[in-house]
Design a protein around this motif. Structure first.
Motif, PDB file in Angstrom:
ATOM      1  N   HIS A 323       0.835  -1.195   0.000  1.00  0.00           N
ATOM      2  CA  HIS A 323       0.000   0.000   0.000  1.00  0.00           C
ATOM      3  C   HIS A 323       0.872   1.249   0.000  1.00  0.00           C
ATOM      4  CE1 HIS A 323      -3.780  -2.156   1.048  1.00  0.00           C
ATOM      5  NE2 HIS A 323      -2.948  -2.975   1.677  1.00  0.00           N
ATOM      6  N   TYR A 324       0.491   2.242  -0.825  1.00  0.00           N
ATOM      7  CA  TYR A 324       1.181   3.527  -0.859  1.00  0.00           C
ATOM      8  C   TYR A 324       0.151   4.645  -0.986  1.00  0.00           C
ATOM      9  CZ  TYR A 324       5.564   1.028  -1.790  1.00  0.00           C
ATOM     10  OH  TYR A 324       6.658   0.206  -1.698  1.00  0.00           O
ATOM     11  N   ARG A 325       0.521   5.825  -0.552  1.00  0.00           N
ATOM     12  CA  ARG A 325      -0.292   7.011  -0.795  1.00  0.00           C
ATOM     13  C   ARG A 325       0.049   7.578  -2.180  1.00  0.00           C
ATOM     14  NH1 ARG A 325      -2.742   8.641   3.844  1.00  0.00           N
ATOM     15  NH2 ARG A 325      -1.897   7.812   5.810  1.00  0.00           N
ATOM     16  N   LEU A 326      -0.848   8.408  -2.708  1.00  0.00           N
ATOM     17  CA  LEU A 326      -0.602   9.028  -4.009  1.00  0.00           C
ATOM     18  C   LEU A 326       0.720   9.798  -4.010  1.00  0.00           C
ATOM     19  CD1 LEU A 326      -1.450   9.743  -6.876  1.00  0.00           C
ATOM     20  CD2 LEU A 326      -2.966  11.497  -5.937  1.00  0.00           C
ATOM     21  N   GLU A 327       1.032  10.452  -2.889  1.00  0.00           N
ATOM     22  CA  GLU A 327       2.292  11.197  -2.784  1.00  0.00           C
ATOM     23  C   GLU A 327       3.509  10.281  -2.901  1.00  0.00           C
ATOM     24  OE1 GLU A 327      -0.757  13.390  -0.190  1.00  0.00           O
ATOM     25  OE2 GLU A 327      -0.265  11.332  -0.759  1.00  0.00           O
ATOM     26  N   GLU A 328       3.315   8.986  -2.696  1.00  0.00           N
ATOM     27  CA  GLU A 328       4.409   8.012  -2.740  1.00  0.00           C
ATOM     28  C   GLU A 328       4.419   7.214  -4.046  1.00  0.00           C
ATOM     29  OE1 GLU A 328       4.607   6.837   1.986  1.00  0.00           O
ATOM     30  OE2 GLU A 328       2.985   5.987   0.770  1.00  0.00           O
ATOM     31  N   THR A 329       3.830   7.774  -5.098  1.00  0.00           N
ATOM     32  CA  THR A 329       3.704   7.055  -6.372  1.00  0.00           C
ATOM     33  C   THR A 329       5.044   6.569  -6.897  1.00  0.00           C
ATOM     34  OG1 THR A 329       1.647   8.144  -7.017  1.00  0.00           O
ATOM     35  CG2 THR A 329       3.035   7.303  -8.799  1.00  0.00           C
ATOM     36  N   ASN A 330       6.072   7.398  -6.848  1.00  0.00           N
ATOM     37  CA  ASN A 330       7.362   6.970  -7.376  1.00  0.00           C
ATOM     38  C   ASN A 330       7.955   5.815  -6.573  1.00  0.00           C
ATOM     39  OD1 ASN A 330       8.143   8.537  -9.790  1.00  0.00           O
ATOM     40  ND2 ASN A 330       7.801  10.294  -8.456  1.00  0.00           N
ATOM     41  N   GLN A 331       7.759   5.832  -5.251  1.00  0.00           N
ATOM     42  CA  GLN A 331       8.222   4.702  -4.434  1.00  0.00           C
ATOM     43  C   GLN A 331       7.455   3.436  -4.791  1.00  0.00           C
ATOM     44  OE1 GLN A 331       7.593   7.934  -3.381  1.00  0.00           O
ATOM     45  NE2 GLN A 331       8.104   8.087  -1.202  1.00  0.00           N
ATOM     46  N   ALA A 332       6.144   3.591  -5.026  1.00  0.00           N
ATOM     47  CA  ALA A 332       5.324   2.440  -5.393  1.00  0.00           C
ATOM     48  C   ALA A 332       5.804   1.811  -6.695  1.00  0.00           C
ATOM     49  CB  ALA A 332       3.862   2.865  -5.513  1.00  0.00           C
ATOM     50  N   LEU A 347      -1.138  -1.322  -4.375  1.00  0.00           N
ATOM     51  CA  LEU A 347      -2.249  -0.375  -4.434  1.00  0.00           C
ATOM     52  C   LEU A 347      -1.780   1.010  -4.008  1.00  0.00           C
ATOM     53  CD1 LEU A 347      -5.188  -2.451  -2.872  1.00  0.00           C
ATOM     54  CD2 LEU A 347      -4.449  -2.311  -5.266  1.00  0.00           C
ATOM     55  N   ILE A 348      -2.236   2.019  -4.751  1.00  0.00           N
ATOM     56  CA  ILE A 348      -1.970   3.414  -4.417  1.00  0.00           C
ATOM     57  C   ILE A 348      -3.292   4.057  -4.004  1.00  0.00           C
ATOM     58  CG2 ILE A 348      -1.157   5.639  -5.271  1.00  0.00           C
ATOM     59  CD1 ILE A 348       0.606   4.114  -7.248  1.00  0.00           C
ATOM     60  N   HIS A 349      -3.290   4.710  -2.850  1.00  0.00           N
ATOM     61  CA  HIS A 349      -4.506   5.312  -2.300  1.00  0.00           C
ATOM     62  C   HIS A 349      -4.526   6.799  -2.641  1.00  0.00           C
ATOM     63  CE1 HIS A 349      -5.642   1.701   0.042  1.00  0.00           C
ATOM     64  NE2 HIS A 349      -4.336   1.477  -0.043  1.00  0.00           N
ATOM     65  N   ALA A 350      -5.499   7.192  -3.448  1.00  0.00           N
ATOM     66  CA  ALA A 350      -5.573   8.571  -3.947  1.00  0.00           C
ATOM     67  C   ALA A 350      -6.300   9.504  -2.993  1.00  0.00           C
ATOM     68  CB  ALA A 350      -6.267   8.598  -5.312  1.00  0.00           C
ATOM     69  N   ASN A 351      -7.176   8.962  -2.173  1.00  0.00           N
ATOM     70  CA  ASN A 351      -7.925   9.790  -1.229  1.00  0.00           C
ATOM     71  C   ASN A 351      -6.997  10.218  -0.082  1.00  0.00           C
ATOM     72  OD1 ASN A 351      -9.674  10.846   0.758  1.00  0.00           O
ATOM     73  ND2 ASN A 351     -11.346   9.498   0.129  1.00  0.00           N
ATOM     74  N   PRO A 352      -6.803  11.535   0.131  1.00  0.00           N
ATOM     75  CA  PRO A 352      -5.870  11.973   1.173  1.00  0.00           C
ATOM     76  C   PRO A 352      -6.324  11.608   2.575  1.00  0.00           C
ATOM     77  CG  PRO A 352      -7.097  13.852   0.293  1.00  0.00           C
ATOM     78  CD  PRO A 352      -7.400  12.681  -0.587  1.00  0.00           C
ATOM     79  N   ASN A 353      -7.597  11.219   2.727  1.00  0.00           N
ATOM     80  CA  ASN A 353      -8.117  10.839   4.046  1.00  0.00           C
ATOM     81  C   ASN A 353      -7.939   9.349   4.337  1.00  0.00           C
ATOM     82  OD1 ASN A 353      -9.098  13.486   4.605  1.00  0.00           O
ATOM     83  ND2 ASN A 353     -10.859  13.106   3.283  1.00  0.00           N
ATOM     84  N   TRP A 354      -7.333   8.602   3.395  1.00  0.00           N
ATOM     85  CA  TRP A 354      -7.132   7.173   3.622  1.00  0.00           C
ATOM     86  C   TRP A 354      -6.207   6.936   4.803  1.00  0.00           C
ATOM     87  CZ3 TRP A 354      -2.406   4.406   3.071  1.00  0.00           C
ATOM     88  CH2 TRP A 354      -2.520   3.007   3.251  1.00  0.00           C
TER      89      TRP A 354
END
Length: 357
Positions: A323-332, A347-354
């Protein structure tokens, strides 16, 4: 106050993925505006990142990445009747013209004017907010979560492959390649009634997961094994030649094994996209009347995939490994490229409230 943050992952070229703000789109009359929730990384996304192309599809201008996705409806266009704000949906990424011969005869995935997320030149949906045609947004049942919703895209590939093979109760199957697509094909074949499944790969970790997901037999392929050795082992383990074989690798040697292993009157389904030309044993397939069937994505398969998961016949959760946040796309994507930690579905989570569960 209207949201302003529409952070978006944009592929500019080979190994050049950038996060940037884009305007929040406005839905057309037949579309919905979605708060994007979960976007999975597909092997095709990685190919575009590292090679800039897949076959004839070439990244020639900046492209928003992502197509394995789920979201929550925020706003509906004035003609939308099937959804309302707050509905959670799995997003089928291919939207056809609906007017051509292929669309009207049910093969809309072959439409020459098909829009498909993150396939050049079309933008994908790894972004905070995204608009999509409402009739290609499939409402999720209450007992399915948004992570499962994102997995409906690869699962639909497996469902489509098994439909092409005509899988029925009691069938014996061979699957070559235990990556994500091989594994969802395994899940779909089991759900459709296959009684014995043998799956092959070159990595133990993939075969171990396949076993947990229901594979009856596994074969680790190594360089010391001849083509004939593999064919004999497949038939020995299954007790007979397979009724259906699926190549989920795109590797020539695997396609050869599929054609040589499959029994008389059986079917070979080609899922993996490999070399443009291959050296294949077609005469044995001819004399056995083996049907060779290619598949490209899916059509009318999302409802089946959703029903299989919501009913409990398929559990896709073991496929989710990172699992990664959208801000971590490059790491993902670095994890996807290096395969560090043996990822299956990232999976990349785009919702900032995740929040991680």
């Amino acid at each position: 106050m209207a949201p302003q943050d529409n952070l978006t992952a944009v592929l500019y070229g080979i190994n050049d993925m950038r996060l940037e703000q884009r305007p929040i789109p406005v839905p057309k009359d037949n579309q919905v505006l979605l708060q994007m929730e979960v976007v999975g990384i597909c092997g095709s996304d990685v190919h575009y990142l590292v090679s800039g192309r897949i076959g004839p599809f070439i990244v020639e201008k900046p492209m928003i990445i992502g197509h394995e996705a789920s979201g929550t409806v925020v706003k509906c266009g004035k003609n939308v009747k099937n959804l309302k704000p707050g509905d959670r949906v799995a997003i089928e990424p291919g939207v056809p013209c609906r007017l051509c011969h292929f669309c009207k005869t049910g093969d809309y995935h072959l439409c020459n004017d098909l829009f498909f997320c993150a396939t050049p030149p079309d933008d994908g949906n790894l972004t905070r907010f995204y608009c999509h045609d409402a009739d290609f947004c499939h409402k999720l049942p209450d007992n399915m979560n948004l992570e499962e919703g994102a997995i409906m895209e690869p699962l639909s590939v497996g469902v489509h492959a098994c439909k092409k093979a005509g899988i029925k109760i009691g069938d014996h199957c061979l699957i070559l390649g235990a990556g994500p697509i091989g594994l969802v094909t395994l899940l779909a074949a089991k759900a459709m009634g296959a009684s014995k499944i043998c799956i092959t790969d070159i990595l133990d970790v993939k075969l171990e997961l396949a076993k947990k997901l229901g594979a009856d037999y596994t074969i680790k392929i190594d360089k010391s094994m001849s083509e004939d050795d593999i064919v004999k082992k497949v038939i020995s383990l299954l007790g007979q030649p397979p009724h259906a074989s699926f190549d989920a690798s795109g590797v020539e040697s695997c396609v050869r094994v599929a054609l040589l292993s499959t029994g008389k009157g059986g079917k070979v389904v080609l899922i993996g996209m490999g070399k443009f030309e291959m050296n294949l044993p077609l005469t044995p397939a001819l004399t056995k009347e083996v049907d060779i069937r290619g598949i490209f994505r899916y059509n009318n398969d999302y409802p089946t995939a959703i029903e299989m998961v919501s009913s409990g016949r398929i559990n896709v959760k073991p496929l989710i490994t990172h699992h990664y946040r959208l801000e971590e796309t490059n790491q993902a994507f670095e994890t996807a490229k290096t395969q560090k930690g043996n990822p299956v579905k990232i999976l990349i989570h785009a919702n900032p409230n995740w929040k991680p569960s």
